[in-house]
Design an enzyme around this catalytic site. Structure first.
Site, PDB file in Angstrom:
ATOM      1  N   GLU A   1     -13.469  -4.197  38.575  1.00  0.00           N
ATOM      2  CA  GLU A   1     -12.541  -3.165  38.107  1.00  0.00           C
ATOM      3  C   GLU A   1     -12.233  -2.162  39.221  1.00  0.00           C
ATOM      4  O   GLU A   1     -11.084  -1.783  39.436  1.00  0.00           O
ATOM      5  CB  GLU A   1     -13.122  -2.433  36.900  1.00  0.00           C
ATOM      6  CG  GLU A   1     -13.196  -3.285  35.655  1.00  0.00           C
ATOM      7  CD  GLU A   1     -11.826  -3.707  35.128  1.00  0.00           C
ATOM      8  OE1 GLU A   1     -10.841  -2.978  35.346  1.00  0.00           O
ATOM      9  OE2 GLU A   1     -11.751  -4.771  34.498  1.00  0.00           O
TER      10      GLU A   1
ATOM     11  N   ARG B   1      -4.030  -5.111  30.406  1.00  0.00           N
ATOM     12  CA  ARG B   1      -5.327  -4.440  30.480  1.00  0.00           C
ATOM     13  C   ARG B   1      -5.177  -3.047  31.080  1.00  0.00           C
ATOM     14  O   ARG B   1      -6.152  -2.422  31.448  1.00  0.00           O
ATOM     15  CB  ARG B   1      -6.298  -5.269  31.319  1.00  0.00           C
ATOM     16  CG  ARG B   1      -6.727  -6.531  30.586  1.00  0.00           C
ATOM     17  CD  ARG B   1      -7.630  -7.406  31.423  1.00  0.00           C
ATOM     18  NE  ARG B   1      -8.782  -6.697  31.917  1.00  0.00           N
ATOM     19  CZ  ARG B   1      -8.954  -6.316  33.179  1.00  0.00           C
ATOM     20  NH1 ARG B   1      -8.037  -6.581  34.078  1.00  0.00           N
ATOM     21  NH2 ARG B   1     -10.037  -5.678  33.550  1.00  0.00           N
TER      22      ARG B   1
ATOM     23  N   ASN C   1      -8.659  -1.641  41.095  1.00  0.00           N
ATOM     24  CA  ASN C   1      -7.998  -0.326  41.124  1.00  0.00           C
ATOM     25  C   ASN C   1      -7.528   0.021  42.532  1.00  0.00           C
ATOM     26  O   ASN C   1      -6.415   0.523  42.718  1.00  0.00           O
ATOM     27  CB  ASN C   1      -8.946   0.777  40.643  1.00  0.00           C
ATOM     28  CG  ASN C   1      -8.919   0.947  39.136  1.00  0.00           C
ATOM     29  OD1 ASN C   1      -8.204   0.261  38.436  1.00  0.00           O
ATOM     30  ND2 ASN C   1      -9.711   1.877  38.649  1.00  0.00           N
TER      31      ASN C   1
END
Length: 140
Positions: A48, A105, A52
């Protein structure tokens, strides 16, 4: 085994390097004999954070991402940092479902990290980059 250990890797902000970062963090934490679940949690949080950097920090341009892993006693500290566009309002960016880029998502990155790690803090400067600081205690 001493009380601490650390490593830093620097890699290009390419999607294929997300797997590299996951495996490196997982390999680093094996010194604490983690459970498979603990390794999976760590890998998910790393994915994650790296994603990012790629999508938000660098907006698809290729630059460097730094990942620092530190072990102190039974806790793994992870810093994943970019020199990208930065986040103007970190608090708002960390709210679930807040997003600047759409997608299925979108906006769940920080919430995902928080659910898998013991602590997640984000420091950022607009135009200078963002660092996600995470930690997780391994074992009892």
């Amino acid at each position: 085994m001493g009380n601490s250990n650390e490593m830093t890797i620097i890699f290009d902000s390419r999607p294929e390097n997300e797997g590299l970062a996951r495996v490196a963090a997982a390999a680093f934490c094996t010194q604490l004999n983690p459970t498979l679940e603990e390794v999976a949690d760590l890998k998910t949080a790393v994915s994650e954070a790296v994603t990012n950097c790629i999508i938000h920090g660098y907006q698809g341009e290729v630059h460097k991402i730094r990942m620092k892993c530190v072990r102190k006693e039974r806790t793994i500290y992870l810093d994943i940092e970019d020199d990208g566009i930065g986040i103007a309002d970190v608090e708002k960016a960390m709210e679930p479902l807040y997003t600047t880029v759409g997608g299925e998502r979108a906006g769940l990155g920080f919430a995902v990290m928080q659910s898998f790690m013991d602590s997640v803090k984000v420091t950022s400067q607009v135009g200078k980059g963002t660092c996600v600081h995470m930690s997780k205690k391994i074992g009892n």
